[in-house]
Enzyme design. Structure first.
Site, PDB file in Angstrom:
ATOM      1  CG  ASP A 186      -2.061   1.188   1.110  1.00  0.00           C
ATOM      2  OD1 ASP A 186      -3.196   0.531   0.670  1.00  0.00           O
ATOM      3  OD2 ASP A 186      -1.991   2.060   1.602  1.00  0.00           O
ATOM      4  CB  SER A 226      -5.902   8.630   1.070  1.00  0.00           C
ATOM      5  OG  SER A 226      -4.549   8.707   0.696  1.00  0.00           O
ATOM      6  CG  HIS A 229      -2.229   5.178   2.395  1.00  0.00           C
ATOM      7  ND1 HIS A 229      -2.821   4.348   1.289  1.00  0.00           N
ATOM      8  CD2 HIS A 229      -2.393   6.511   2.373  1.00  0.00           C
ATOM      9  CE1 HIS A 229      -3.692   5.281   0.681  1.00  0.00           C
ATOM     10  NE2 HIS A 229      -3.218   6.559   1.136  1.00  0.00           N
TER      11      HIS A 229
END
Length: 340
Positions: A180, A274, A182
């Site tokens: 990911d 995000s 993040h």
């Protein structure tokens, strides 16, 4: 990386193999022991053609097969991402300039001035990118400009009169998810705690309490670049696992009378990307616990860090009920420095 010629050869080989398998399946389905009788009556040909057509690879099959081949043999994923060591995936944006990148100085100055006029403190927080925190997983080194970008961004903030928080140590301790773009939730918590320490907040009592809801699998946003479809049982990257968290307001049991006369203004606003907007990473909740204050989360997904700030500066949330502090989360990769 495979050249275009090599990719075409691989694709053609896979397609040829698929066609051969389709022909074999058609032959088997047409009952070869009855082939002579079938040939004279035409039934063999019709059944062969029907099964052969059904077994021919669709475009989806071909794409999945090619993706599996690239991943298994050449350690490559689809365009838009870069496969590093030990199954780590990085967005290609960390090796180039993203479309939403810009020089942050003009907006920093504008935001600070407009917020200060309302008595609001601006706190920019720059997050290092995944390729920096996990440089040991990269397939190759990045350019000198990218390697020096974070330090240069902190220096830019100092030059603009801010006292920037260096989040690299907090991020290094827990880091990012393998599949990911993040951070791990624990990295978000470490940054929230470091920020609270820098701001000098020390809640006298636990107004907001964060606890674990358990661990589970997590399909990262970069896994789409390593999709192998029906071949996933044989060729696939492993899913991440994350712990999910919940933050509770311990003052929610206040009486109706107290709630009626309470100050409904939220003292902290969170603007960003995000990283902050997605509940999976729980940055909002960790900030509430670390600061001991409520947080209004106005971060947005898919717009980078600058558009959400521009939206906020003209929003009723700001002008009708200005907070004390605005935390502006900015991922490093969106920063385009002069000369960078």
């Amino acid at each position: 990386m495979l050249s275009d010629h090599q990719q075409n050869i691989c694709f053609a080989s896979l397609l040829g193999l698929a066609v051969a398998l389709a022909g074999w399946q058609g032959h088997r389905a047409a009952a070869p022991e009855q082939a002579l009788a079938g040939l004279t009556g035409g039934t063999y040909q019709r059944q062969y053609e029907s099964t052969f057509a059904d077994a021919l690879p669709s475009r989806g099959w071909s794409v999945e097969a090619y993706a599996a081949l690239r991943l298994a043999l050449f350690k490559e994923v689809a365009e838009g991402a870069v496969l590093g060591r030990d199954g780590w995936i990085f967005t290609a944006e960390e090796f180039e300039t993203p479309a939403l990148a810009e020089d942050p100085v003009p907006l920093l100055r504008q935001a600070r001035a407009e917020l200060a006029a309302l008595g609001v403190q601006l706190v920019p927080v720059i997050l290092p990118d995944k390729a920096r925190v996990h440089a040991d997983r990269l397939p190759h080194r990045r350019s000198a400009a990218l390697q020096n970008r974070y330090a240069a961004a902190l220096e830019m903030l100092r030059a603009e009169g801010f006292a920037p928080l260096d989040t690299r140590a907090a991020m290094q301790a827990h880091g990012f998810l393998r599949g990911d773009t993040h951070w791990q939730p624990e990295a978000a918590r470490a940054v929230a705690e470091a920020l609270a320490q820098q701001l000098g907040t020390d809640p006298a009592e636990a107004v907001f309490v964060t606890h674990s809801k358990g661990e589970g699998p997590f399909r990262g946003d970069l896994m789409v670049f390593a999709e192998t479809g029906r071949f996933a049982d044989w060729v696939a990257l492993p899913l991440d696992r994350i712990t999910r968290y919940e933050t509770l307001d311990m003052a929610e049991d206040a009486t109706d009378a107290m709630a009626l006369f309470a100050d409904t203004r939220v003292p902290v606003a969170l603007i960003g990307t995000s990283y902050s907007a997605k509940e999976d990473f729980h940055f909002e909740g960790f900030l509430k616990s670390a600061l001991g204050q409520d947080v209004l989360n106005l971060a947005q997904i898919g717009k980078g860090p600058f558009a959400p700030m521009r939206d906020y500066l003209t929003s009723p949330e700001l002008h009708d009920s200005p907070p004390d502090i605005v935390i502006w989360e900015i991922p490093e990769r969106y920063i385009l420095l002069q000369g960078g």
